[in-house]
Design an enzyme around this catalytic site. Structure first.
Site, PDB file in Angstrom:
ATOM      1  CG  ASN A   7       1.305   2.943   6.292  1.00 10.17           C
ATOM      2  OD1 ASN A   7       0.554   2.419   7.108  1.00 10.17           O
ATOM      3  ND2 ASN A   7       0.902   3.872   5.454  1.00 10.17           N
ATOM      4  CG  HIS A  10      -2.907  -2.353   6.480  1.00  5.04           C
ATOM      5  ND1 HIS A  10      -4.164  -1.797   6.411  1.00  5.04           N
ATOM      6  CD2 HIS A  10      -2.317  -2.088   5.296  1.00  5.04           C
ATOM      7  CE1 HIS A  10      -4.323  -1.225   5.229  1.00  5.04           C
ATOM      8  NE2 HIS A  10      -3.218  -1.381   4.541  1.00  5.04           N
ATOM      9  CG  HIS A  43      -3.927   7.742   5.397  1.00  6.88           C
ATOM     10  ND1 HIS A  43      -4.263   7.279   4.143  1.00  6.88           N
ATOM     11  CD2 HIS A  43      -4.615   8.901   5.549  1.00  6.88           C
ATOM     12  CE1 HIS A  43      -5.107   8.123   3.578  1.00  6.88           C
ATOM     13  NE2 HIS A  43      -5.352   9.110   4.410  1.00  6.88           N
ATOM     14  NE  ARG A  45      -7.674   5.337   4.164  1.00  2.00           N
ATOM     15  CZ  ARG A  45      -7.998   5.687   2.922  1.00  2.00           C
ATOM     16  NH1 ARG A  45      -9.084   6.388   2.686  1.00  2.00           N
ATOM     17  NH2 ARG A  45      -7.245   5.318   1.916  1.00  2.00           N
ATOM     18  NE  ARG A  49     -11.104   3.189   5.135  1.00  2.00           N
ATOM     19  CZ  ARG A  49     -11.075   3.233   3.797  1.00  2.00           C
ATOM     20  NH1 ARG A  49     -10.269   2.448   3.123  1.00  2.00           N
ATOM     21  NH2 ARG A  49     -11.859   4.058   3.144  1.00  2.00           N
ATOM     22  CD  GLU A  70       0.347   7.911   3.996  1.00  2.00           C
ATOM     23  OE1 GLU A  70      -0.816   7.548   3.766  1.00  2.00           O
ATOM     24  OE2 GLU A  70       1.312   7.193   3.783  1.00  2.00           O
ATOM     25  CB  THR A 101      -3.918   6.250  -1.187  1.00  2.00           C
ATOM     26  OG1 THR A 101      -4.083   6.369   0.221  1.00  2.00           O
ATOM     27  CG2 THR A 101      -3.768   7.623  -1.800  1.00  2.00           C
ATOM     28  CD  GLU A 151       4.949   8.453  -0.021  1.00  4.38           C
ATOM     29  OE1 GLU A 151       4.928   9.132   1.013  1.00  4.38           O
ATOM     30  OE2 GLU A 151       4.506   7.289  -0.093  1.00  4.38           O
ATOM     31  CG  HIS A 191       0.054   2.858  -2.933  1.00  2.00           C
ATOM     32  ND1 HIS A 191      -0.577   1.860  -3.609  1.00  2.00           N
ATOM     33  CD2 HIS A 191      -0.805   3.284  -1.974  1.00  2.00           C
ATOM     34  CE1 HIS A 191      -1.790   1.703  -3.088  1.00  2.00           C
ATOM     35  NE2 HIS A 191      -1.953   2.541  -2.095  1.00  2.00           N
TER      36      HIS A 191
HETATM   37  N1  PXP Z   1       2.583   6.023   0.803  1.00  2.00           N
HETATM   38  C1  PXP Z   1       1.348   6.586   0.788  1.00  2.00           C
HETATM   39  C2  PXP Z   1       1.240   8.054   0.527  1.00  2.00           C
HETATM   40  C3  PXP Z   1       0.196   5.807   1.049  1.00  2.00           C
HETATM   41  O1  PXP Z   1      -1.021   6.385   1.038  1.00  2.00           O
HETATM   42  C4  PXP Z   1       0.363   4.442   1.348  1.00  2.00           C
HETATM   43  C5  PXP Z   1      -0.832   3.603   1.675  1.00  2.00           C
HETATM   44  O2  PXP Z   1      -1.476   4.069   2.804  1.00  2.00           O
HETATM   45  C6  PXP Z   1       1.667   3.913   1.372  1.00  2.00           C
HETATM   46  C7  PXP Z   1       2.749   4.722   1.075  1.00  2.00           C
HETATM   47  C8  PXP Z   1       1.934   2.477   1.709  1.00  2.00           C
HETATM   48  O3  PXP Z   1       1.378   1.665   0.716  1.00  2.00           O
HETATM   49  P1  PXP Z   1       1.403   0.090   0.911  1.00  2.00           P
HETATM   50  O4  PXP Z   1       0.543  -0.209   2.095  1.00  2.00           O
HETATM   51  O5  PXP Z   1       0.821  -0.424  -0.381  1.00  2.00           O
HETATM   52  O6  PXP Z   1       2.826  -0.305   1.125  1.00  2.00           O
END
Ligand code: PXP
Length: 236
Positions: A7, A10, A43, A45, A49, A70, A101, A151, A191
């Protein structure tokens, strides 16, 4: 084999801190794929952001593994998803004031909205995953309304306050995965996963892909994306 989806939200968070062009999540996605990621997740949003519409459209053209979008199942996001046509859409809950999330989508509570979204996405041949708590009635409901994947939310496991608490949460994830598999769903999880807590989740039967963002981007800021992704792939 369990695979890693990276992901890159960030990377965009850092870019948005100055509103410029760098660092670019598109570049991060290329590096993650070269280091062994088998999917790229973003994601989009409502408040934009981090990831911007432009990122999603460019990633659709540049990602050579699988692009996982996402999103909340809102009319605005549905329109974008059906225009971009990613490999998979993962339906997540979204609250503007949340930092990240905070749990799975309330499948039974919002079943009517979800059915509409899943039906439209499936009619367009997209894979549809629903981000769910490791709760069997929620997983059954997701299967009933046509999701191809779930998921599993691993945030509670990741935030466990003791070893026993972590083992109990892991048991719930294992039972949830078993139930999902029996229902014919494919299983992803994510997550809060990091370099310490990931091996136990990767070892769950029938696990397909782990989506990890924060821990990889945090490590990449110190050692580089290539090393951060390779190390996670090796652990998984
Ligand atoms: N999976 C989903 C559905 C999420 O919303 C997120 C966070 O955006 C992640 C995975 C990744 O989470 P993390 O950044 O804590 O690894």
């Amino acid at each position: 084999m369990v695979t890693l989806g990276v992901n890159v939200d960030h990377i965009a968070t850092i870019r948005q801190a100055r509103g410029g062009r760098e660092p670019d999540p598109v570049h991060a996605a290329v590096l993650a794929e070269l280091a062994g990621a088998r999917g790229i997740t973003v994601h989009l949003r409502e408040d934009r952001r981090h990831i911007q519409d432009r990122d999603v459209y460019i990633l659709k053209q540049t990602v050579s593994t699988n692009l996982n979008l996402e999103m909340a199942p809102t009319p605005e996001m549905m329109k974008i998803a059906l225009d971009v046509m990613p490999y998979m859409v993962t339906i997540v809950p979204e609250r503007r004031e949340e930092r990240t999330t905070e749990g799975g989508f309330p499948v039974r509570e919002k079943e009517r909205d979800l059915v509409k979204a899943i039906t439209a996405l499936r009619e367009n041949h997209l894979m549809v995953s629903v981000f769910v708590n490791p709760d069997i009635p929620e997983i059954r409901a997701a299967a009933k309304i046509g999701a191809t994947h779930v998921e599993l939310y691993t945030g509670t496991y990741a935030g466990a306050v003791s070893e026993q608490n972590a083992l109990d949460e892991l048991d719930m994830l294992k039972e949830a995965a078993m139930a999902a598999h029996k229902l014919g769903l494919r299983i992803n999880a994510g997550h809060g996963l990091n370099y310490v807590n990931v091996p136990a989740v990767a070892a769950i039967d029938n696990m397909q892909e782990l989506n990890i963002g924060h821990a990889i981007v945090a490590r990449a800021s110190l050692v580089g994306m290539d090393a951060a992704v390779r190390e996670m792939v090796a652990l998984i």
